[in-house]
Design a protein around this motif. Structure first.
Motif, PDB file in Angstrom:
ATOM      1  N   SER A  24       0.850  -1.183   0.000  1.00 35.33           N
ATOM      2  CA  SER A  24       0.000   0.000   0.000  1.00 35.33           C
ATOM      3  C   SER A  24       0.882   1.227   0.000  1.00 35.33           C
ATOM      4  CB  SER A  24      -0.904   0.003   1.227  1.00 35.33           C
ATOM      5  OG  SER A  24      -0.116   0.129   2.393  1.00 35.33           O
ATOM      6  N   GLY A  25       0.315   2.358  -0.301  1.00 35.15           N
ATOM      7  CA  GLY A  25       1.084   3.593  -0.254  1.00 35.15           C
ATOM      8  C   GLY A  25       1.730   3.933  -1.579  1.00 35.15           C
ATOM      9  N   ARG A  26       2.248   5.131  -1.647  1.00 40.07           N
ATOM     10  CA  ARG A  26       2.874   5.595  -2.866  1.00 40.07           C
ATOM     11  C   ARG A  26       4.357   5.301  -2.857  1.00 40.07           C
ATOM     12  NH1 ARG A  26       0.738  11.685  -2.805  1.00 40.07           N
ATOM     13  NH2 ARG A  26       1.281  11.412  -0.616  1.00 40.07           N
ATOM     14  N   TYR A  31      11.343   1.674  -3.588  1.00 40.31           N
ATOM     15  CA  TYR A  31      11.827   0.783  -2.546  1.00 40.31           C
ATOM     16  C   TYR A  31      12.562  -0.417  -3.131  1.00 40.31           C
ATOM     17  CZ  TYR A  31       9.008   3.170   0.982  1.00 40.31           C
ATOM     18  OH  TYR A  31       8.485   4.100   1.830  1.00 40.31           O
ATOM     19  N   ASN A  32      13.566  -0.862  -2.392  1.00 36.10           N
ATOM     20  CA  ASN A  32      14.135  -2.176  -2.650  1.00 36.10           C
ATOM     21  C   ASN A  32      13.272  -3.193  -1.924  1.00 36.10           C
ATOM     22  OD1 ASN A  32      16.268  -1.172  -4.163  1.00 36.10           O
ATOM     23  ND2 ASN A  32      17.589  -0.927  -2.371  1.00 36.10           N
ATOM     24  N   MET A  33      12.926  -4.273  -2.606  1.00 40.98           N
ATOM     25  CA  MET A  33      12.029  -5.278  -2.057  1.00 40.98           C
ATOM     26  C   MET A  33      12.763  -6.602  -1.906  1.00 40.98           C
ATOM     27  SD  MET A  33       9.277  -3.550  -1.694  1.00 40.98           S
ATOM     28  CE  MET A  33       8.163  -4.906  -1.237  1.00 40.98           C
ATOM     29  N   ALA A  34      12.363  -7.369  -0.918  1.00 45.93           N
ATOM     30  CA  ALA A  34      13.048  -8.641  -0.678  1.00 45.93           C
ATOM     31  C   ALA A  34      12.080  -9.670  -0.117  1.00 45.93           C
ATOM     32  CB  ALA A  34      14.206  -8.453   0.288  1.00 45.93           C
ATOM     33  N   TRP A  35      12.470 -10.919  -0.282  1.00 43.95           N
ATOM     34  CA  TRP A  35      11.801 -12.033   0.370  1.00 43.95           C
ATOM     35  C   TRP A  35      12.793 -12.691   1.322  1.00 43.95           C
ATOM     36  CZ3 TRP A  35       6.701 -13.221   0.015  1.00 43.95           C
ATOM     37  CH2 TRP A  35       5.985 -12.690  -1.054  1.00 43.95           C
ATOM     38  N   PHE A  36      12.313 -12.967   2.524  1.00 44.25           N
ATOM     39  CA  PHE A  36      13.039 -13.751   3.515  1.00 44.25           C
ATOM     40  C   PHE A  36      12.175 -14.953   3.879  1.00 44.25           C
ATOM     41  CE2 PHE A  36      16.572 -10.961   4.877  1.00 44.25           C
ATOM     42  CZ  PHE A  36      16.214  -9.794   4.237  1.00 44.25           C
ATOM     43  N   ILE A  50      14.893  -7.565  -5.068  1.00 39.83           N
ATOM     44  CA  ILE A  50      14.851  -6.863  -6.341  1.00 39.83           C
ATOM     45  C   ILE A  50      14.992  -5.384  -6.040  1.00 39.83           C
ATOM     46  CG2 ILE A  50      12.300  -6.892  -6.389  1.00 39.83           C
ATOM     47  CD1 ILE A  50      12.627  -7.093  -9.508  1.00 39.83           C
ATOM     48  N   TRP A  51      16.071  -4.823  -6.547  1.00 43.15           N
ATOM     49  CA  TRP A  51      16.347  -3.417  -6.292  1.00 43.15           C
ATOM     50  C   TRP A  51      15.424  -2.540  -7.132  1.00 43.15           C
ATOM     51  CZ3 TRP A  51      18.442  -5.145  -2.430  1.00 43.15           C
ATOM     52  CH2 TRP A  51      19.623  -5.888  -2.380  1.00 43.15           C
ATOM     53  N   TRP A  52      15.317  -1.282  -6.718  1.00 46.15           N
ATOM     54  CA  TRP A  52      14.500  -0.362  -7.493  1.00 46.15           C
ATOM     55  C   TRP A  52      15.096  -0.146  -8.880  1.00 46.15           C
ATOM     56  CZ3 TRP A  52      16.006   4.532  -9.262  1.00 46.15           C
ATOM     57  CH2 TRP A  52      17.267   4.975  -8.828  1.00 46.15           C
ATOM     58  N   THR A  53      16.383  -0.447  -9.007  1.00 50.56           N
ATOM     59  CA  THR A  53      17.071  -0.354 -10.303  1.00 50.56           C
ATOM     60  C   THR A  53      16.882  -1.607 -11.150  1.00 50.56           C
ATOM     61  OG1 THR A  53      19.048  -1.219  -9.220  1.00 50.56           O
ATOM     62  CG2 THR A  53      18.862   1.180  -9.418  1.00 50.56           C
ATOM     63  N   GLY A  54      16.334  -2.676 -10.542  1.00 48.27           N
ATOM     64  CA  GLY A  54      16.082  -3.899 -11.291  1.00 48.27           C
ATOM     65  C   GLY A  54      17.006  -5.060 -10.991  1.00 48.27           C
ATOM     66  N   TYR A  93       8.392 -14.181   4.127  1.00 50.30           N
ATOM     67  CA  TYR A  93       8.077 -12.795   4.434  1.00 50.30           C
ATOM     68  C   TYR A  93       8.586 -11.885   3.319  1.00 50.30           C
ATOM     69  CZ  TYR A  93       7.620 -14.557   9.232  1.00 50.30           C
ATOM     70  OH  TYR A  93       7.259 -15.257  10.354  1.00 50.30           O
ATOM     71  N   CYS A  94       7.768 -10.898   2.959  1.00 50.45           N
ATOM     72  CA  CYS A  94       8.282  -9.864   2.069  1.00 50.45           C
ATOM     73  C   CYS A  94       8.645  -8.646   2.915  1.00 50.45           C
ATOM     74  CB  CYS A  94       7.276  -9.491   0.989  1.00 50.45           C
ATOM     75  SG  CYS A  94       5.694  -8.899   1.578  1.00 50.45           S
ATOM     76  N   ALA A  95       9.583  -7.881   2.392  1.00 46.31           N
ATOM     77  CA  ALA A  95      10.083  -6.727   3.121  1.00 46.31           C
ATOM     78  C   ALA A  95      10.437  -5.612   2.152  1.00 46.31           C
ATOM     79  CB  ALA A  95      11.310  -7.118   3.940  1.00 46.31           C
ATOM     80  N   ALA A  96      10.352  -4.390   2.637  1.00 49.49           N
ATOM     81  CA  ALA A  96      10.681  -3.212   1.832  1.00 49.49           C
ATOM     82  C   ALA A  96      11.750  -2.396   2.551  1.00 49.49           C
ATOM     83  CB  ALA A  96       9.446  -2.345   1.607  1.00 49.49           C
ATOM     84  N   GLY A  97      12.714  -1.939   1.771  1.00 52.22           N
ATOM     85  CA  GLY A  97      13.802  -1.175   2.345  1.00 52.22           C
ATOM     86  C   GLY A  97      14.145   0.045   1.527  1.00 52.22           C
TER      87      GLY A  97
END
Length: 122
Positions: A24-26, A31-36, A50-54, A93-97
């Motif tokens: 959710s959210g803009r 964000y860089n996204m990850a799965w743990f 997956i980085w925001w750069t790809g 778990y997914c995570a955003a950084g």
């Protein structure tokens, strides 16, 4: 940012699953996204990011079997898991950084989803 993971289930060894993580959210694309994952009796470990750069780094244990992707238009990150093994059994778990931190360490991720259970039977 709020994250909602889904797509887990009970499968047999060799099967495939696709996990989804809706945010959710803009500014999702920034964000860089990850799965743990955390297996029974184990510490939580990095799976893929997956980085925001790809860019897409993977843990050695899943390289060649798992694929992470993102759809910024849908604010969603995916984890395609092929050729599943019993040792892949875990809560995922997914995570955003932050976009400036490229990391495989959970301490570097600010936002976390609730987790989705994946169980692989032999």
């Amino acid at each position: 940012v709020q994250l909602q993971a889904s797509g887990g289930g009970l499968v047999q060894a060799g099967d495939s699953l696709r996990l989804s993580c809706a945010a959710s959210g803009r500014s999702f694309s920034a964000y860089n996204m990850a799965w743990f994952r955390q297996g029974p009796g184990k510490e939580r470990e990095f799976v893929a990011a997956i980085w925001w750069t790809g860019g897409t780094p993977y843990a050695d244990s899943v390289k060649g079997r798992f694929t992470i992707s993102r759809d910024n238009a849908k604010n969603t990150v995916y984890l395609r898991m092929n050729n599943l093994k019993p040792e892949d059994t875990a809560v995922y778990y997914c995570a955003a950084g932050d976009r400036m931190t490229y990391s495989a360490y959970e301490k570097d991720y600010t936002y976390w989803g609730q987790g989705t259970q994946v169980t692989v039977s032999s």
